[in-house]
Design a protein around this motif. Structure first.
Motif, mmCIF file in Angstrom:
data_model
loop_
_atom_site.group_PDB
_atom_site.id
_atom_site.type_symbol
_atom_site.label_atom_id
_atom_site.label_comp_id
_atom_site.label_asym_id
_atom_site.label_seq_id
_atom_site.Cartn_x
_atom_site.Cartn_y
_atom_site.Cartn_z
ATOM 1 N N GLN A 40 26.508 52.338 -62.180
ATOM 2 C CA GLN A 40 25.066 52.547 -62.249
ATOM 3 C C GLN A 40 24.342 51.422 -61.504
ATOM 4 O O GLN A 40 23.721 50.554 -62.119
ATOM 5 C CB GLN A 40 24.611 52.595 -63.713
ATOM 6 C CG GLN A 40 25.198 53.717 -64.532
ATOM 7 C CD GLN A 40 24.706 55.083 -64.091
ATOM 8 O OE1 GLN A 40 23.603 55.212 -63.557
ATOM 9 N NE2 GLN A 40 25.526 56.112 -64.293
ATOM 10 N N ARG A 43 18.460 50.676 -58.333
ATOM 11 C CA ARG A 43 17.767 51.402 -57.265
ATOM 12 C C ARG A 43 18.649 52.481 -56.619
ATOM 13 O O ARG A 43 18.566 52.729 -55.428
ATOM 14 C CB ARG A 43 17.257 50.429 -56.190
ATOM 15 C CG ARG A 43 16.265 49.396 -56.724
ATOM 16 C CD ARG A 43 15.669 48.558 -55.616
ATOM 17 N NE ARG A 43 16.694 47.819 -54.890
ATOM 18 C CZ ARG A 43 17.160 46.640 -55.280
ATOM 19 N NH1 ARG A 43 16.718 46.080 -56.381
ATOM 20 N NH2 ARG A 43 18.079 46.018 -54.574
ATOM 21 N N LEU A 44 19.493 53.102 -57.438
ATOM 22 C CA LEU A 44 20.382 54.133 -56.909
ATOM 23 C C LEU A 44 19.591 55.285 -56.282
ATOM 24 O O LEU A 44 19.992 55.834 -55.252
ATOM 25 C CB LEU A 44 21.282 54.662 -58.029
ATOM 26 C CG LEU A 44 22.271 55.773 -57.640
ATOM 27 C CD1 LEU A 44 23.253 55.274 -56.586
ATOM 28 C CD2 LEU A 44 23.022 56.271 -58.872
ATOM 29 N N GLU A 45 18.462 55.626 -56.897
ATOM 30 C CA GLU A 45 17.672 56.744 -56.381
ATOM 31 C C GLU A 45 17.235 56.524 -54.944
ATOM 32 O O GLU A 45 17.135 57.480 -54.165
ATOM 33 C CB GLU A 45 16.438 56.970 -57.268
ATOM 34 C CG GLU A 45 16.753 57.414 -58.691
ATOM 35 C CD GLU A 45 17.200 56.263 -59.584
ATOM 36 O OE1 GLU A 45 17.105 55.092 -59.133
ATOM 37 O OE2 GLU A 45 17.656 56.525 -60.705
ATOM 38 N N GLU A 46 16.990 55.263 -54.584
ATOM 39 C CA GLU A 46 16.545 54.958 -53.231
ATOM 40 C C GLU A 46 17.645 55.179 -52.191
ATOM 41 O O GLU A 46 17.360 55.302 -50.999
ATOM 42 C CB GLU A 46 16.063 53.503 -53.155
ATOM 43 C CG GLU A 46 14.892 53.195 -54.081
ATOM 44 C CD GLU A 46 14.544 51.715 -54.076
ATOM 45 O OE1 GLU A 46 15.024 50.998 -53.174
ATOM 46 O OE2 GLU A 46 13.796 51.278 -54.975
ATOM 47 N N GLU A 47 18.892 55.212 -52.659
ATOM 48 C CA GLU A 47 20.024 55.337 -51.741
ATOM 49 C C GLU A 47 20.587 56.754 -51.651
ATOM 50 O O GLU A 47 21.444 57.020 -50.814
ATOM 51 C CB GLU A 47 21.148 54.392 -52.183
ATOM 52 C CG GLU A 47 20.843 52.923 -51.958
ATOM 53 C CD GLU A 47 20.687 52.608 -50.478
ATOM 54 O OE1 GLU A 47 21.670 52.776 -49.727
ATOM 55 O OE2 GLU A 47 19.572 52.229 -50.077
ATOM 56 N N LEU A 48 20.111 57.657 -52.493
ATOM 57 C CA LEU A 48 20.752 58.968 -52.596
ATOM 58 C C LEU A 48 20.781 59.725 -51.276
ATOM 59 O O LEU A 48 21.713 60.498 -51.014
ATOM 60 C CB LEU A 48 20.056 59.808 -53.671
ATOM 61 C CG LEU A 48 20.307 59.359 -55.110
ATOM 62 C CD1 LEU A 48 19.527 60.227 -56.091
ATOM 63 C CD2 LEU A 48 21.809 59.381 -55.434
ATOM 64 N N SER A 49 19.786 59.535 -50.423
ATOM 65 C CA SER A 49 19.764 60.270 -49.147
ATOM 66 C C SER A 49 20.876 59.827 -48.207
ATOM 67 O O SER A 49 21.192 60.532 -47.240
ATOM 68 C CB SER A 49 18.406 60.107 -48.455
ATOM 69 O OG SER A 49 18.178 58.751 -48.102
ATOM 70 N N SER A 69 28.025 66.407 -53.459
ATOM 71 C CA SER A 69 26.595 66.235 -53.191
ATOM 72 C C SER A 69 26.463 65.663 -51.800
ATOM 73 O O SER A 69 27.402 65.070 -51.264
ATOM 74 C CB SER A 69 25.937 65.311 -54.221
ATOM 75 O OG SER A 69 26.489 64.021 -54.147
#
Length: 215
Positions: A40, A43-49, A69
């Motif tokens: 976890q 700032r994982l959300e910032e890297e999802l792309s 994914s």
């Protein structure tokens, strides 16, 4: 395919180093790849792309990786989405010899693998394609991989659309490294156990020095 032995410092991207450092903190507990549900990073959300998640099937002689994914930027680079598709089918026979051995090394060794390849966009600009693979185990086998994929062009802007399929030039591998050295992460500013620290009282020429060993 040969892989250089490397320390975490081989990874140049700050974001990828953050992802790697989180993995290293988990690895350090038992010197083995962690389970994916433990991972976890901040700032994982910032890297999802720029991330792709894979599952690894060991029921065949050669492991089979399935895309679970896919980041929007990466799907543009390959020209189409690939969720639910085997990785070797997704990239196609032209790229299999350049890409799949990197993933197989990560699965076989249970350690991060880092690679950099130069590719040309549709206008002939050279783009560095940086790939960091992080393995995750279940019951002693690597069953998941997370890939962080970054692109960088020294000339500034570039066209990511069909970057991996837009021309006849094959990727030119520049770095292919197994991260198997210095597998720890020390938080900046902390003092490690057993470090020796000296305290000196500056009150006069005969000031005493106290030495304390931290355990």
């Amino acid at each position: 395919m040969d892989f250089a032995s490397a320390a975490p410092s081989v990874v140049k991207s700050i974001r990828q180093r953050d992802l790697l450092n989180t993995w290293l903190r988990l690895y350090a507990r038992q010197q083995t790849a962690p389970a994916i549900w433990e991972y976890q990073p901040a700032r994982l959300e910032e890297e999802l792309s720029d991330l792709i998640y894979y599952t690894v099937d060991h029921s065949t002689a050669t492991p089979r990786l399935t895309i679970q994914s896919e980041g929007t930027r990466i799907s543009r680079a390959y020209g189409h989405t690939g969720k639910g598709v085997l990785l070797d089918d997704y990239i196609g026979p032209r790229l299999v010899p350049f890409v799949m051995p990197i993933y197989y090394e990560c699965v076989a060794r249970g350690l991060p693998v880092y690679s950099v390849a130069d590719v040309d966009d549709i206008y002939g600009r050279i783009v560095a394609y940086e790939r960091l693979l992080l393995p995750f185990q279940t019951d002693g086998k690597v069953c998941h991989i997370i890939a962080s994929l970054k692109t960088f062009c020294e000339d500034g802007g570039f066209e990511i659309k069909n970057l991996m399929r837009g021309n006849d030039a094959l990727p030119r591998l520049k770095v292919r490294a197994l991260i198997d050295r210095d597998l720890f992460h020390r938080t900046p500013g902390r003092i490690a156990a057993a470090d020796v620290v000296e305290f000196e009282e500056q009150s006069g020429p005969g000031a005493a020095t106290e030495i304390i060993e931290l355990n």
